[in-house]
Structure formats: structure tokens, C-alpha cells
Design a protein around this motif. Structure first.
Motif, PDB file in Angstrom:
ATOM      1  N   SER A  12      85.668  57.560  15.749  1.00 55.23           N
ATOM      2  CA  SER A  12      84.961  56.400  16.297  1.00 55.23           C
ATOM      3  C   SER A  12      84.309  55.586  15.181  1.00 55.23           C
ATOM      4  N   ARG A  13      83.700  56.260  14.219  1.00 50.49           N
ATOM      5  CA  ARG A  13      83.050  55.577  13.101  1.00 50.49           C
ATOM      6  C   ARG A  13      84.076  54.784  12.281  1.00 50.49           C
ATOM      7  N   ILE A  14      85.233  55.388  12.012  1.00 45.07           N
ATOM      8  CA  ILE A  14      86.274  54.708  11.230  1.00 45.07           C
ATOM      9  C   ILE A  14      86.841  53.520  12.015  1.00 45.07           C
ATOM     10  N   ILE A  15      87.088  53.701  13.307  1.00 44.30           N
ATOM     11  CA  ILE A  15      87.620  52.609  14.129  1.00 44.30           C
ATOM     12  C   ILE A  15      86.624  51.449  14.180  1.00 44.30           C
ATOM     13  N   ARG A  16      85.344  51.754  14.319  1.00 49.21           N
ATOM     14  CA  ARG A  16      84.330  50.691  14.337  1.00 49.21           C
ATOM     15  C   ARG A  16      84.243  49.989  12.976  1.00 49.21           C
ATOM     16  N   ASP A  17      84.401  50.746  11.906  1.00 47.45           N
ATOM     17  CA  ASP A  17      84.299  50.185  10.561  1.00 47.45           C
ATOM     18  C   ASP A  17      85.529  49.351  10.203  1.00 47.45           C
ATOM     19  N   LYS A  18      86.716  49.839  10.510  1.00 47.62           N
ATOM     20  CA  LYS A  18      87.957  49.183  10.082  1.00 47.62           C
ATOM     21  C   LYS A  18      88.605  48.334  11.169  1.00 47.62           C
ATOM     22  N   GLY A  19      88.153  48.484  12.402  1.00 43.35           N
ATOM     23  CA  GLY A  19      88.783  47.788  13.514  1.00 43.35           C
ATOM     24  C   GLY A  19      88.031  46.550  13.947  1.00 43.35           C
ATOM     25  N   THR A  20      88.219  46.210  15.191  1.00 39.21           N
ATOM     26  CA  THR A  20      87.612  45.009  15.752  1.00 39.21           C
ATOM     27  C   THR A  20      87.174  45.279  17.188  1.00 39.21           C
ATOM     28  N   SER A  21      86.300  44.440  17.692  1.00 43.56           N
ATOM     29  CA  SER A  21      85.891  44.543  19.094  1.00 43.56           C
ATOM     30  C   SER A  21      87.019  44.051  19.983  1.00 43.56           C
ATOM     31  N   THR A  42      88.656  43.053  39.520  1.00 45.17           N
ATOM     32  CA  THR A  42      88.887  43.253  38.097  1.00 45.17           C
ATOM     33  C   THR A  42      87.709  43.981  37.479  1.00 45.17           C
ATOM     34  N   GLN A  43      88.009  45.056  36.736  1.00 44.92           N
ATOM     35  CA  GLN A  43      87.002  45.774  35.967  1.00 44.92           C
ATOM     36  C   GLN A  43      87.152  45.358  34.510  1.00 44.92           C
ATOM     37  N   ASN A  44      86.045  45.133  33.834  1.00 44.59           N
ATOM     38  CA  ASN A  44      86.077  44.769  32.420  1.00 44.59           C
ATOM     39  C   ASN A  44      85.450  45.872  31.584  1.00 44.59           C
ATOM     40  N   PHE A  45      85.994  46.064  30.379  1.00 40.73           N
ATOM     41  CA  PHE A  45      85.539  47.092  29.465  1.00 40.73           C
ATOM     42  C   PHE A  45      85.414  46.499  28.067  1.00 40.73           C
ATOM     43  N   SER A  46      84.540  47.066  27.263  1.00 39.23           N
ATOM     44  CA  SER A  46      84.420  46.693  25.854  1.00 39.23           C
ATOM     45  C   SER A  46      84.649  47.932  25.016  1.00 39.23           C
ATOM     46  N   ALA A  47      85.286  47.744  23.871  1.00 36.48           N
ATOM     47  CA  ALA A  47      85.572  48.876  22.997  1.00 36.48           C
ATOM     48  C   ALA A  47      85.816  48.369  21.585  1.00 36.48           C
ATOM     49  N   HIS A  48      86.081  49.280  20.696  1.00 39.19           N
ATOM     50  CA  HIS A  48      86.543  48.967  19.347  1.00 39.19           C
ATOM     51  C   HIS A  48      87.917  49.603  19.189  1.00 39.19           C
ATOM     52  N   ALA A  49      88.784  48.915  18.449  1.00 38.38           N
ATOM     53  CA  ALA A  49      90.141  49.410  18.278  1.00 38.38           C
ATOM     54  C   ALA A  49      90.722  48.894  16.970  1.00 38.38           C
ATOM     55  N   VAL A  50      91.800  49.538  16.554  1.00 40.60           N
ATOM     56  CA  VAL A  50      92.545  49.134  15.368  1.00 40.60           C
ATOM     57  C   VAL A  50      93.970  48.838  15.820  1.00 40.60           C
ATOM     58  N   LEU A  51      94.461  47.646  15.490  1.00 42.40           N
ATOM     59  CA  LEU A  51      95.820  47.238  15.845  1.00 42.40           C
ATOM     60  C   LEU A  51      96.736  47.496  14.651  1.00 42.40           C
ATOM     61  N   LEU A  52      97.783  48.279  14.865  1.00 39.08           N
ATOM     62  CA  LEU A  52      98.692  48.678  13.796  1.00 39.08           C
ATOM     63  C   LEU A  52     100.132  48.306  14.140  1.00 39.08           C
ATOM     64  N   ARG A  70     100.831  49.144  17.958  1.00 39.71           N
ATOM     65  CA  ARG A  70     100.115  50.368  18.316  1.00 39.71           C
ATOM     66  C   ARG A  70      98.621  50.063  18.231  1.00 39.71           C
ATOM     67  N   LEU A  71      97.888  50.477  19.238  1.00 40.62           N
ATOM     68  CA  LEU A  71      96.453  50.237  19.292  1.00 40.62           C
ATOM     69  C   LEU A  71      95.732  51.580  19.349  1.00 40.62           C
ATOM     70  N   LEU A  72      94.879  51.842  18.370  1.00 34.29           N
ATOM     71  CA  LEU A  72      94.056  53.043  18.369  1.00 34.29           C
ATOM     72  C   LEU A  72      92.678  52.657  18.884  1.00 34.29           C
ATOM     73  N   ILE A  73      92.240  53.317  19.946  1.00 35.90           N
ATOM     74  CA  ILE A  73      91.021  52.934  20.662  1.00 35.90           C
ATOM     75  C   ILE A  73      90.028  54.083  20.608  1.00 35.90           C
ATOM     76  N   GLU A  74      88.780  53.757  20.329  1.00 37.30           N
ATOM     77  CA  GLU A  74      87.763  54.800  20.303  1.00 37.30           C
ATOM     78  C   GLU A  74      87.662  55.466  21.675  1.00 37.30           C
ATOM     79  N   ALA A  75      87.326  56.737  21.676  1.00 36.25           N
ATOM     80  CA  ALA A  75      87.363  57.531  22.907  1.00 36.25           C
ATOM     81  C   ALA A  75      86.129  57.383  23.780  1.00 36.25           C
ATOM     82  N   ASN A  76      85.067  56.869  23.259  1.00 39.24           N
ATOM     83  CA  ASN A  76      83.797  56.862  24.000  1.00 39.24           C
ATOM     84  C   ASN A  76      83.630  55.673  24.932  1.00 39.24           C
TER      85      ASN A  76
END
Length: 116
Positions: A12-21, A42-52, A70-76
Motif C-alpha cells: 500500500s505504501r509503495i502504491i501510494r508513493d509510486k501510483g496515483t489516485s 451507482t457506488q463510488n470508491f476512491s483508491a490508489h493504484a499503479v497502471l502498468l 494492468r492495474l495494481l490496486i491497494e487492498a485497503n
């Protein structure tokens, strides 16, 4: 704290640091027999992710096609599902498939295949 919980926190820390909202949305609905209409919400969610990018050898022209990412998404945050919409950097992507990286019982992160 268990090993896998530490691993999830590190991911989660790496995704937040290197990814985007990212902003995600999920449309759900059901048929209302009284009104005879299909009612959606419609349900809306916010997260951090890295697009590869995928590797060239991953493209098979059927399951993974040119332009898929490929999208890596934080688990929390939220549990991504096929057909969820994800907006990042002004582009909207549709989740084709999503799966957790889940050793034992702890989800470390989610990996999703996305398509414009």
C-alpha cells in the motif's frame, strides 16, 4: 502484526508513493416487479493504484488484447470486480478481470486487467 499484514502495508505504501489516485464506480441494479422497471444505482470508491503495461508476450489477441493495461490496486479500499469503471489521469477504464493477491487470508493487493 503478521507477515502478510506487513506485506500489505508495504504494498500500500509503495502504491501510494509510486501510483496515483483513482476513482472507481460500480453500477448495480435490480428489477422492480411493481413498477416493471430496472432500477440502478451507482457506488463510488476512491483508491490508489499503479497502471502498468503488459509484456508483449502476454498479448494473445483474445483474453488480453492490444491496449489492455494492468492495474495494481491497494487492498485497503474496495474489492474491484469485472465491469467496474476506473478513472485515472483523465481516462476511464473498464475492469475486464480482477483478482486478489491473497496468500493465506490476507489480501495484499488487487491486480486488474483494464481496457478503454
Amino acid at each position: 502484526m503478521s507477515f502478510y499484514t506487513n506485506l500489505r502495508n508495504t504494498a500500500s505504501r509503495i502504491i501510494r508513493d509510486k501510483g496515483t489516485s483513482v476513482t472507481a464506480s460500480r453500477e448495480t441494479g435490480e428489477y422492480d416487479p411493481v413498477d416493471g422497471e430496472y432500477v440502478t444505482s451507482t457506488q463510488n470508491f476512491s483508491a490508489h493504484a499503479v497502471l502498468l503495461d503488459y509484456r508483449l508476450s502476454d498479448f494473445d489477441g483474445q483474453a488480453i488484447v492490444q491496449g489492455d493495461r494492468r492495474l495494481l490496486i491497494e487492498a485497503n479500499t474496495w474489492e474491484p470486480k469485472a465491469s467496474d469503471k476506473v478513472t485515472l489521469d483523465g481516462d476511464t477504464w473498464t475492469i475486464v478481470e480482477a483478482s486478489p493477491l491473497k496468500p493465506a487470508t490476507t489480501t495484499v493487493l488487487y491486480q486488474a486487467q483494464v481496457r478503454k
